[in-house]
Write an enzyme that holds these catalytic residues in place. Structure first.
Site, PDB file in Angstrom:
ATOM      1  N   GLY A 153      56.654  32.379  13.312  1.00  0.00           N
ATOM      2  CA  GLY A 153      56.497  31.038  12.764  1.00  0.00           C
ATOM      3  C   GLY A 153      55.494  30.181  13.516  1.00  0.00           C
ATOM      4  N   GLU A 160      66.155  34.568  15.678  1.00  0.00           N
ATOM      5  CA  GLU A 160      66.796  33.272  15.407  1.00  0.00           C
ATOM      6  C   GLU A 160      68.311  33.384  15.505  1.00  0.00           C
ATOM      7  OE1 GLU A 160      64.651  32.520  11.754  1.00  0.00           O
ATOM      8  OE2 GLU A 160      62.839  32.311  12.960  1.00  0.00           O
ATOM      9  N   HIS A 167      67.980  39.373  14.301  1.00  0.00           N
ATOM     10  CA  HIS A 167      66.769  38.541  14.268  1.00  0.00           C
ATOM     11  C   HIS A 167      66.798  37.575  15.453  1.00  0.00           C
ATOM     12  CE1 HIS A 167      63.835  35.563  13.043  1.00  0.00           C
ATOM     13  NE2 HIS A 167      63.331  36.478  12.243  1.00  0.00           N
ATOM     14  N   GLU A 170      59.380  42.114  16.760  1.00  0.00           N
ATOM     15  CA  GLU A 170      58.948  40.747  16.489  1.00  0.00           C
ATOM     16  C   GLU A 170      58.907  39.960  17.795  1.00  0.00           C
ATOM     17  OE1 GLU A 170      59.815  39.527  12.139  1.00  0.00           O
ATOM     18  OE2 GLU A 170      61.598  39.133  13.312  1.00  0.00           O
ATOM     19  N   GLY A 181      57.379  33.338   6.719  1.00  0.00           N
ATOM     20  CA  GLY A 181      56.766  32.269   5.927  1.00  0.00           C
ATOM     21  C   GLY A 181      55.922  32.756   4.764  1.00  0.00           C
ATOM     22  N   ASN A 217      61.405  37.977   4.648  1.00  0.00           N
ATOM     23  CA  ASN A 217      62.583  37.268   5.150  1.00  0.00           C
ATOM     24  C   ASN A 217      62.429  35.793   4.796  1.00  0.00           C
ATOM     25  OD1 ASN A 217      64.603  36.068   6.654  1.00  0.00           O
ATOM     26  ND2 ASN A 217      63.698  36.554   8.661  1.00  0.00           N
ATOM     27  N   TRP A 218      63.189  35.359   3.792  1.00  0.00           N
ATOM     28  CA  TRP A 218      63.068  33.965   3.343  1.00  0.00           C
ATOM     29  C   TRP A 218      63.767  32.981   4.279  1.00  0.00           C
ATOM     30  CZ3 TRP A 218      63.452  33.095  -2.703  1.00  0.00           C
ATOM     31  CH2 TRP A 218      62.296  33.610  -3.300  1.00  0.00           C
ATOM     32  N   LYS A 219      64.571  33.508   5.213  1.00  0.00           N
ATOM     33  CA  LYS A 219      65.353  32.634   6.118  1.00  0.00           C
ATOM     34  C   LYS A 219      66.153  31.631   5.272  1.00  0.00           C
ATOM     35  CE  LYS A 219      61.935  33.601   9.591  1.00  0.00           C
ATOM     36  NZ  LYS A 219      61.262  33.237  10.821  1.00  0.00           N
ATOM     37  N   SER A 246      54.243  36.001  12.180  1.00  0.00           N
ATOM     38  CA  SER A 246      53.033  35.384  11.623  1.00  0.00           C
ATOM     39  C   SER A 246      52.104  36.373  10.917  1.00  0.00           C
ATOM     40  CB  SER A 246      52.265  34.617  12.717  1.00  0.00           C
ATOM     41  OG  SER A 246      53.058  33.559  13.220  1.00  0.00           O
TER      42      SER A 246
HETATM   43  P1  PGA Z   1      56.994  34.534  10.305  1.00  0.00           P
HETATM   44  O1  PGA Z   1      58.501  35.078  10.512  1.00  0.00           O
HETATM   45  O2  PGA Z   1      56.278  35.568   9.483  1.00  0.00           O
HETATM   46  O3  PGA Z   1      57.157  33.232   9.569  1.00  0.00           O
HETATM   47  O4  PGA Z   1      56.400  34.372  11.650  1.00  0.00           O
HETATM   48  C1  PGA Z   1      58.742  36.435  10.756  1.00  0.00           C
HETATM   49  C2  PGA Z   1      60.221  36.644  10.960  1.00  0.00           C
HETATM   50  O5  PGA Z   1      60.879  35.792  11.563  1.00  0.00           O
HETATM   51  O6  PGA Z   1      60.781  37.680  10.528  1.00  0.00           O
END
Ligand code: PGA
Length: 246
Positions: A172, A98, A96, A166, A231, A10-12, A209
């Site tokens: 993150g 976010e 997600h 998650e 990330g 997931n590049w966001k 993470s």
């Molecule tokens: P992260 O993000 O690996 O940077 O913690 C995971 C995600 O939000 O899908």
């Protein structure tokens, strides 16, 4: 190791056209060392079409990061499921944390998006997970239960659904849930999904993470069918190491 494992990146809101060099490195790396797990890359929507040209005929599938629940209409700034499909996506991430937090998305809304996405022929990676406060209050399982119950509408095709657990506090932050916590929640999700979709197996990914140095341990936990990687998916070298750990 099973062939229905999945590693999704997931590049966001990261990446530009120039980032295609990372996609080229990813493809080259997978050619040199083929993966038993499926590999999905979810770049920003603007990069789906150019990346689709790169990944055609390779082991990499593409996904969007969100979609609207309507197929088209007066929804300024939104992208629909058929548009993602048209641009080359086979998957879409929905719910997600976010989106749930920053865009106030509810599980009811996510359920409408899920139906639209599957209606457009996309496979859905549905994210669930508790906040640190919720875990502290002993409500982690109840929160995930309610998210699963409400985000998956009647008529959902189990064959086009993957769940990603998650924990919000692990995203993150460099903080991974302990193998015991992951095993407990994945075991819970596994039995809930087995009941909900009698006979059809819906995979459960872990996200939060996941990095090259913790991937093997995390992916080795019972009922972990793969990973959703933020990330560490931005750099092909890191992402390839995680894929190799699957
Ligand atoms: P992260 O993000 O690996 O940077 O913690 C995971 C995600 O939000 O899908």
């Amino acid at each position: 190791m099973t062939s229905d494992r999945l590693i999704a990146g997931n590049w966001k809101m990261n990446g530009l056209l120039a980032s295609k060099t990372e996609v080229e490195s990813l493809i080259a790396g997978l050619k040199a060392q083929p993966s038993k797990a499926g590999v999905v890359l979810c770049p920003p929507a603007t990069l789906l079409a150019p990346f689709a040209a790169l990944v055609r005929g390779t082991a990499v599938a593409l996904g969007g990061q969100d979609c609207h629940f309507e197929n088209s209409g007066a929804f300024t700034g939104d992208v629909s499921a058929p548009m993602l499909k048209d641009a080359g996506a086979a998957y879409v991430i929905l719910g997600h944390s976010e989106r749930r937090t920053l865009h106030k998305e509810t599980s009811e809304l996510v359920a409408k998006k899920l139906a639209a996405a599957q209606g457009a022929g996309l496979k859905v990676i549905l994210c669930v997970g508790e906040t640190l406060d919720e875990r502290g209050a002993g409500r982690a399982e109840a929160v995930v239960h309610s998210q699963l119950e409400t985000s998956i509408p009647d008529g959902t095709d189990a064959g086009a659904l993957v769940v990603a657990y998650e924990p919000v506090w692990a995203i993150g932050t460099g903080r991974v849930a302990s193998p015991e916590d992951i095993a407990a929640m994945h075991g819970f999700a596994r039995s809930w999904l087995d009941r909900r979709f009698a006979g059809a197996r819906v995979g459960v990914l872990y996200g939060g993470s996941v990095k090259p140095d913790n991937a093997r341990e995390t992916l080795g936990v019972a009922n972990v069918d793969g990973a959703l990687v933020g990330g560490a998916s931005l750099k092909a070298a890191d992402f390839l190491k995680i894929i190799a750990a699957a």
